[in-house]
Design a protein around this motif. Sequence first.
Motif, PDB file in Angstrom:
ATOM      1  N   ALA A 121       0.827  -1.202   0.000  1.00 20.12           N
ATOM      2  CA  ALA A 121       0.000   0.000   0.000  1.00 20.12           C
ATOM      3  C   ALA A 121       0.865   1.257   0.000  1.00 20.12           C
ATOM      4  CB  ALA A 121      -0.934  -0.009   1.210  1.00 20.12           C
ATOM      5  N   VAL A 122       1.887   1.305   0.839  1.00 26.82           N
ATOM      6  CA  VAL A 122       2.751   2.485   0.915  1.00 26.82           C
ATOM      7  C   VAL A 122       3.567   2.644  -0.364  1.00 26.82           C
ATOM      8  CG1 VAL A 122       4.718   3.497   2.139  1.00 26.82           C
ATOM      9  CG2 VAL A 122       2.836   2.486   3.425  1.00 26.82           C
ATOM     10  N   THR A 123       3.998   1.534  -0.956  1.00 28.74           N
ATOM     11  CA  THR A 123       4.746   1.621  -2.214  1.00 28.74           C
ATOM     12  C   THR A 123       3.883   2.208  -3.319  1.00 28.74           C
ATOM     13  OG1 THR A 123       6.087  -0.308  -1.603  1.00 28.74           O
ATOM     14  CG2 THR A 123       6.076   0.325  -3.912  1.00 28.74           C
ATOM     15  N   LEU A 124       2.641   1.749  -3.428  1.00 35.82           N
ATOM     16  CA  LEU A 124       1.737   2.303  -4.444  1.00 35.82           C
ATOM     17  C   LEU A 124       1.465   3.775  -4.165  1.00 35.82           C
ATOM     18  CD1 LEU A 124      -0.813  -0.627  -4.881  1.00 35.82           C
ATOM     19  CD2 LEU A 124       0.987   0.084  -6.464  1.00 35.82           C
ATOM     20  N   GLU A 125       1.285   4.144  -2.898  1.00 34.84           N
ATOM     21  CA  GLU A 125       1.040   5.543  -2.571  1.00 34.84           C
ATOM     22  C   GLU A 125       2.233   6.407  -2.962  1.00 34.84           C
ATOM     23  OE1 GLU A 125      -0.221   8.205   1.337  1.00 34.84           O
ATOM     24  OE2 GLU A 125       1.405   6.743   1.442  1.00 34.84           O
ATOM     25  N   PHE A 126       3.441   5.873  -2.806  1.00 37.96           N
ATOM     26  CA  PHE A 126       4.642   6.641  -3.110  1.00 37.96           C
ATOM     27  C   PHE A 126       4.759   6.962  -4.601  1.00 37.96           C
ATOM     28  CE2 PHE A 126       9.214   6.928  -4.053  1.00 37.96           C
ATOM     29  CZ  PHE A 126       9.526   8.013  -3.249  1.00 37.96           C
ATOM     30  N   LEU A 127       4.054   6.220  -5.445  1.00 40.74           N
ATOM     31  CA  LEU A 127       4.090   6.513  -6.874  1.00 40.74           C
ATOM     32  C   LEU A 127       3.555   7.911  -7.176  1.00 40.74           C
ATOM     33  CD1 LEU A 127       2.835   3.099  -8.321  1.00 40.74           C
ATOM     34  CD2 LEU A 127       5.173   3.987  -8.348  1.00 40.74           C
ATOM     35  N   GLY A 128       2.722   8.465  -6.291  1.00 33.21           N
ATOM     36  CA  GLY A 128       2.166   9.799  -6.513  1.00 33.21           C
ATOM     37  C   GLY A 128       3.226  10.873  -6.545  1.00 33.21           C
ATOM     38  N   PRO A 129       3.963  11.091  -5.444  1.00 33.54           N
ATOM     39  CA  PRO A 129       5.014  12.120  -5.494  1.00 33.54           C
ATOM     40  C   PRO A 129       6.131  11.793  -6.470  1.00 33.54           C
ATOM     41  CG  PRO A 129       5.109  10.868  -3.442  1.00 33.54           C
ATOM     42  CD  PRO A 129       3.824  10.510  -4.108  1.00 33.54           C
ATOM     43  N   LEU A 130       6.405  10.498  -6.680  1.00 34.44           N
ATOM     44  CA  LEU A 130       7.437  10.128  -7.649  1.00 34.44           C
ATOM     45  C   LEU A 130       7.014  10.530  -9.055  1.00 34.44           C
ATOM     46  CD1 LEU A 130      10.045   8.772  -8.481  1.00 34.44           C
ATOM     47  CD2 LEU A 130       8.871   6.564  -8.415  1.00 34.44           C
ATOM     48  N   ALA A 153       5.698  -0.786 -10.573  1.00 32.37           N
ATOM     49  CA  ALA A 153       4.262  -0.704 -10.295  1.00 32.37           C
ATOM     50  C   ALA A 153       3.490  -1.811 -11.002  1.00 32.37           C
ATOM     51  CB  ALA A 153       3.738   0.664 -10.731  1.00 32.37           C
ATOM     52  N   VAL A 154       3.823  -2.068 -12.262  1.00 32.08           N
ATOM     53  CA  VAL A 154       3.143  -3.132 -13.012  1.00 32.08           C
ATOM     54  C   VAL A 154       3.399  -4.486 -12.361  1.00 32.08           C
ATOM     55  CG1 VAL A 154       3.108  -4.367 -15.203  1.00 32.08           C
ATOM     56  CG2 VAL A 154       3.118  -1.868 -15.190  1.00 32.08           C
ATOM     57  N   THR A 155       4.618  -4.678 -11.874  1.00 30.61           N
ATOM     58  CA  THR A 155       4.944  -5.938 -11.202  1.00 30.61           C
ATOM     59  C   THR A 155       4.117  -6.109  -9.933  1.00 30.61           C
ATOM     60  OG1 THR A 155       7.201  -5.859 -12.083  1.00 30.61           O
ATOM     61  CG2 THR A 155       6.798  -7.304 -10.195  1.00 30.61           C
ATOM     62  N   LEU A 156       3.994  -5.040  -9.163  1.00 31.72           N
ATOM     63  CA  LEU A 156       3.199  -5.116  -7.944  1.00 31.72           C
ATOM     64  C   LEU A 156       1.730  -5.407  -8.224  1.00 31.72           C
ATOM     65  CD1 LEU A 156       4.631  -2.117  -5.853  1.00 31.72           C
ATOM     66  CD2 LEU A 156       4.917  -4.544  -5.374  1.00 31.72           C
ATOM     67  N   MET A 157       1.238  -4.924  -9.369  1.00 30.18           N
ATOM     68  CA  MET A 157      -0.184  -5.069  -9.683  1.00 30.18           C
ATOM     69  C   MET A 157      -0.450  -6.214 -10.662  1.00 30.18           C
ATOM     70  SD  MET A 157      -1.139  -1.008 -10.006  1.00 30.18           S
ATOM     71  CE  MET A 157      -2.886  -1.356 -10.080  1.00 30.18           C
ATOM     72  N   SER A 162      -4.875 -14.407  -5.933  1.00 29.05           N
ATOM     73  CA  SER A 162      -5.265 -13.737  -4.697  1.00 29.05           C
ATOM     74  C   SER A 162      -5.234 -12.215  -4.807  1.00 29.05           C
ATOM     75  CB  SER A 162      -4.319 -14.157  -3.563  1.00 29.05           C
ATOM     76  OG  SER A 162      -2.968 -13.830  -3.883  1.00 29.05           O
ATOM     77  N   THR A 163      -5.143 -11.692  -6.024  1.00 24.95           N
ATOM     78  CA  THR A 163      -5.041 -10.242  -6.205  1.00 24.95           C
ATOM     79  C   THR A 163      -6.295  -9.537  -5.709  1.00 24.95           C
ATOM     80  OG1 THR A 163      -3.579 -10.467  -8.121  1.00 24.95           O
ATOM     81  CG2 THR A 163      -4.765  -8.393  -7.888  1.00 24.95           C
ATOM     82  N   ASP A 164      -6.101  -8.529  -4.887  1.00 23.92           N
ATOM     83  CA  ASP A 164      -7.203  -7.693  -4.411  1.00 23.92           C
ATOM     84  C   ASP A 164      -7.198  -6.411  -5.243  1.00 23.92           C
ATOM     85  OD1 ASP A 164      -8.868  -5.883  -3.005  1.00 23.92           O
ATOM     86  OD2 ASP A 164      -8.531  -6.953  -1.131  1.00 23.92           O
ATOM     87  N   HIS A 165      -7.996  -6.409  -6.298  1.00 24.22           N
ATOM     88  CA  HIS A 165      -7.976  -5.273  -7.223  1.00 24.22           C
ATOM     89  C   HIS A 165      -8.484  -3.992  -6.564  1.00 24.22           C
ATOM     90  CE1 HIS A 165      -7.953  -8.782  -9.988  1.00 24.22           C
ATOM     91  NE2 HIS A 165      -7.130  -8.003 -10.686  1.00 24.22           N
ATOM     92  N   LEU A 166      -9.458  -4.125  -5.668  1.00 22.68           N
ATOM     93  CA  LEU A 166      -9.946  -2.928  -4.984  1.00 22.68           C
ATOM     94  C   LEU A 166      -8.849  -2.348  -4.096  1.00 22.68           C
ATOM     95  CD1 LEU A 166     -12.149  -0.958  -4.235  1.00 22.68           C
ATOM     96  CD2 LEU A 166     -12.970  -2.594  -2.514  1.00 22.68           C
ATOM     97  N   GLY A 167      -8.101  -3.205  -3.404  1.00 16.77           N
ATOM     98  CA  GLY A 167      -7.006  -2.725  -2.576  1.00 16.77           C
ATOM     99  C   GLY A 167      -5.934  -2.027  -3.393  1.00 16.77           C
ATOM    100  N   LEU A 168      -5.598  -2.593  -4.561  1.00 17.89           N
ATOM    101  CA  LEU A 168      -4.615  -1.953  -5.440  1.00 17.89           C
ATOM    102  C   LEU A 168      -5.136  -0.607  -5.937  1.00 17.89           C
ATOM    103  CD1 LEU A 168      -3.471  -5.036  -7.571  1.00 17.89           C
ATOM    104  CD2 LEU A 168      -2.270  -3.986  -5.646  1.00 17.89           C
ATOM    105  N   GLY A 169      -6.419  -0.574  -6.291  1.00 14.61           N
ATOM    106  CA  GLY A 169      -7.010   0.684  -6.758  1.00 14.61           C
ATOM    107  C   GLY A 169      -6.991   1.752  -5.675  1.00 14.61           C
ATOM    108  N   LEU A 170      -7.243   1.349  -4.427  1.00 17.62           N
ATOM    109  CA  LEU A 170      -7.206   2.309  -3.320  1.00 17.62           C
ATOM    110  C   LEU A 170      -5.781   2.809  -3.076  1.00 17.62           C
ATOM    111  CD1 LEU A 170      -9.672   0.530  -0.889  1.00 17.62           C
ATOM    112  CD2 LEU A 170     -10.026   2.742  -1.994  1.00 17.62           C
ATOM    113  N   GLY A 171      -4.787   1.926  -3.271  1.00 22.72           N
ATOM    114  CA  GLY A 171      -3.403   2.362  -3.153  1.00 22.72           C
ATOM    115  C   GLY A 171      -3.048   3.411  -4.203  1.00 22.72           C
TER     116      GLY A 171
END
Length: 305
Positions: A121-130, A153-157, A162-171
């Motif tokens: 979650a924090v890694t996906l959030e960090f994509l914003g400022p990056l 990012a593509v690798t993480l998603m 077991s992928t939680d697409h809603l969780g990834l979208g929220l990140g």
Amino acid sequence: MPAASSPAEVPPTSVPPVPVTPSAARPDRRRLGGVATMVGSGLSNQTGAAIGSLAFPVLGPAGVVAVRQYVAAFVLLAVARPRPLSFTRRQWGPVLLLALVFGTMNLSLYTAIDRIGLGLAVTLEFLGPLALALASARRRVDACCAVIAAAGAVTLMRPRPSTDHLGLGLGLLAAVCWASYILLNRTVGRRVPGAQGAAAAAAVSALVFLPVGVVLALHRPPTAAALGYAVVAGVLSSAVPYLADLFTLRHVPPAAFGLFMSVNPVLAALVGWVGLGQGLGPVDWAAVTAVVLANALSILAPRRA
């Protein structure tokens, strides 16, 4: 670089080296203090998020975020002491937007933590400022960094059973909010003196979450432990980082500060692994490292005048 001369090689007429006085050593000590503060701030932020997640079964992410907003508002109001009655309409506009983004960012991040774990979650959030930093750059190395970050990012998603697409979208929503938060903070900083704008935004966000806290308290009374976890999360993830950053930015160059900020996904993954048992696989660790490496390369690469 030539080798340093030994004492026997120094000519007699040479000016002796100036001894290091306490006042001359003070900047180095301050810089070391700033680095130590950055480390403490990062660990505090991620540890606070991990502790807050312990209250999810009772309060849910929304309840934990509500308490965190209350704590953030209390601290910022005490430090900045804003005078909202003196704000003009031009000042209130970005302040209200900042309050909306602030609340949405924390709610989406904590909900993502609940679904996909702290590290991802924090890694996906960090994509914003990056992404914000890379979008304003015009160097080839920044284009390479963008490719590295995108690959991570593509690798993480990547799709998995077991992928939680809603969780990834929220990140990713948290990433968009963080980028917006940075832009709005700049605008608020230009229009409102000091930290008054940020404090007013935190207070408005806390007021928005006040009904959430009331509803949760009436329908699902919190336990003392859950409430304590949420308060600790607010202190460690809001109050401590804010006050630490005030000190750090006075003694550490902005580039060094930005470089250390990029380590937060790694800290989050480590705290999630050690504190919550949320282990990452080798591929996920590689993806997190790629995102951190992209930011580090972008900061460390020399810039042309």
